[in-house]
Design a protein around this motif. Sequence first.
Motif, mmCIF file in Angstrom:
data_model
loop_
_atom_site.group_PDB
_atom_site.id
_atom_site.type_symbol
_atom_site.label_atom_id
_atom_site.label_comp_id
_atom_site.label_asym_id
_atom_site.label_seq_id
_atom_site.Cartn_x
_atom_site.Cartn_y
_atom_site.Cartn_z
ATOM 1 N N LEU A 18 0.813 -1.206 0.000
ATOM 2 C CA LEU A 18 0.000 0.000 0.000
ATOM 3 C C LEU A 18 0.854 1.267 0.000
ATOM 4 N N GLY A 19 2.000 1.186 0.638
ATOM 5 C CA GLY A 19 2.893 2.346 0.660
ATOM 6 C C GLY A 19 3.351 2.771 -0.723
ATOM 7 N N LEU A 20 3.370 1.844 -1.654
ATOM 8 C CA LEU A 20 3.788 2.148 -3.028
ATOM 9 C C LEU A 20 2.638 2.638 -3.897
ATOM 10 N N LEU A 21 1.400 2.486 -3.418
ATOM 11 C CA LEU A 21 0.252 2.786 -4.265
ATOM 12 C C LEU A 21 -0.252 4.219 -4.172
ATOM 13 N N ALA A 22 0.545 5.116 -3.615
ATOM 14 C CA ALA A 22 0.199 6.537 -3.694
ATOM 15 C C ALA A 22 0.235 6.963 -5.162
ATOM 16 N N VAL A 23 1.053 6.257 -5.930
ATOM 17 C CA VAL A 23 1.137 6.421 -7.383
ATOM 18 C C VAL A 23 0.596 5.128 -7.983
ATOM 19 N N PRO A 24 -0.283 5.200 -8.983
ATOM 20 C CA PRO A 24 -0.854 3.966 -9.544
ATOM 21 C C PRO A 24 0.215 3.007 -10.069
ATOM 22 N N HIS A 25 -0.013 1.720 -9.829
ATOM 23 C CA HIS A 25 0.856 0.651 -10.301
ATOM 24 C C HIS A 25 -0.007 -0.480 -10.844
ATOM 25 N N THR A 26 0.517 -1.169 -11.848
ATOM 26 C CA THR A 26 -0.097 -2.424 -12.277
ATOM 27 C C THR A 26 0.409 -3.515 -11.339
ATOM 28 N N ALA A 51 -11.657 -4.402 1.272
ATOM 29 C CA ALA A 51 -11.709 -3.513 2.433
ATOM 30 C C ALA A 51 -11.753 -2.041 2.028
ATOM 31 N N LYS A 52 -11.770 -1.777 0.717
ATOM 32 C CA LYS A 52 -11.839 -0.412 0.168
ATOM 33 C C LYS A 52 -10.585 0.410 0.465
ATOM 34 N N LEU A 53 -9.445 -0.284 0.643
ATOM 35 C CA LEU A 53 -8.183 0.406 0.900
ATOM 36 C C LEU A 53 -7.454 0.753 -0.391
ATOM 37 N N VAL A 54 -7.735 0.016 -1.455
ATOM 38 C CA VAL A 54 -7.192 0.287 -2.790
ATOM 39 C C VAL A 54 -8.331 0.223 -3.789
ATOM 40 N N ALA A 55 -8.132 0.844 -4.932
ATOM 41 C CA ALA A 55 -9.141 0.826 -5.983
ATOM 42 C C ALA A 55 -8.484 0.522 -7.321
ATOM 43 N N GLN A 67 -4.638 1.947 -7.145
ATOM 44 C CA GLN A 67 -4.185 3.100 -6.385
ATOM 45 C C GLN A 67 -4.779 3.072 -4.983
ATOM 46 N N LEU A 68 -4.054 3.637 -4.059
ATOM 47 C CA LEU A 68 -4.482 3.758 -2.673
ATOM 48 C C LEU A 68 -5.689 4.687 -2.592
ATOM 49 N N THR A 69 -6.686 4.330 -1.794
ATOM 50 C CA THR A 69 -7.833 5.203 -1.559
ATOM 51 C C THR A 69 -7.552 6.068 -0.332
ATOM 52 N N ASP A 70 -8.430 7.017 -0.070
ATOM 53 C CA ASP A 70 -8.282 7.833 1.141
ATOM 54 C C ASP A 70 -8.348 6.954 2.388
ATOM 55 N N LEU A 71 -9.242 5.978 2.379
ATOM 56 C CA LEU A 71 -9.352 5.051 3.505
ATOM 57 C C LEU A 71 -8.066 4.226 3.647
ATOM 58 N N GLY A 72 -7.481 3.836 2.522
ATOM 59 C CA GLY A 72 -6.222 3.103 2.547
ATOM 60 C C GLY A 72 -5.087 3.943 3.109
#
Length: 81
Positions: A18-26, A51-55, A67-72
């Motif tokens: 999740l720490g890496l998903l502030a920027v979108p990744h495949t 859990a709605k932590l990523v989308a 990408q990381l969501t606000d909840l994530g």
Amino acid sequence: MACINPDGTLTEVAKRSLGLLAVPHTVAQLSAAAGLPVWRVRATLRETGRAKLVACLDPDAADPSWQLTDLGAEALELSRD
């Protein structure tokens, strides 16, 4: 292989991903960046997605970005404390 501990905090694998998903990744990009096997990244995305932590940014794409969501971001911050 849970990504969320019983107390609601994130496991180390989930925090790393999740720490890496502030920027979108495949999946492939996240696997390489996190140093995790693709199967583990997919499992992490499935669980944290429920859990709605990523989308997933484009579910119809052959290799969508996540990408990381606000909840994530909030869960990640709480897990760092």
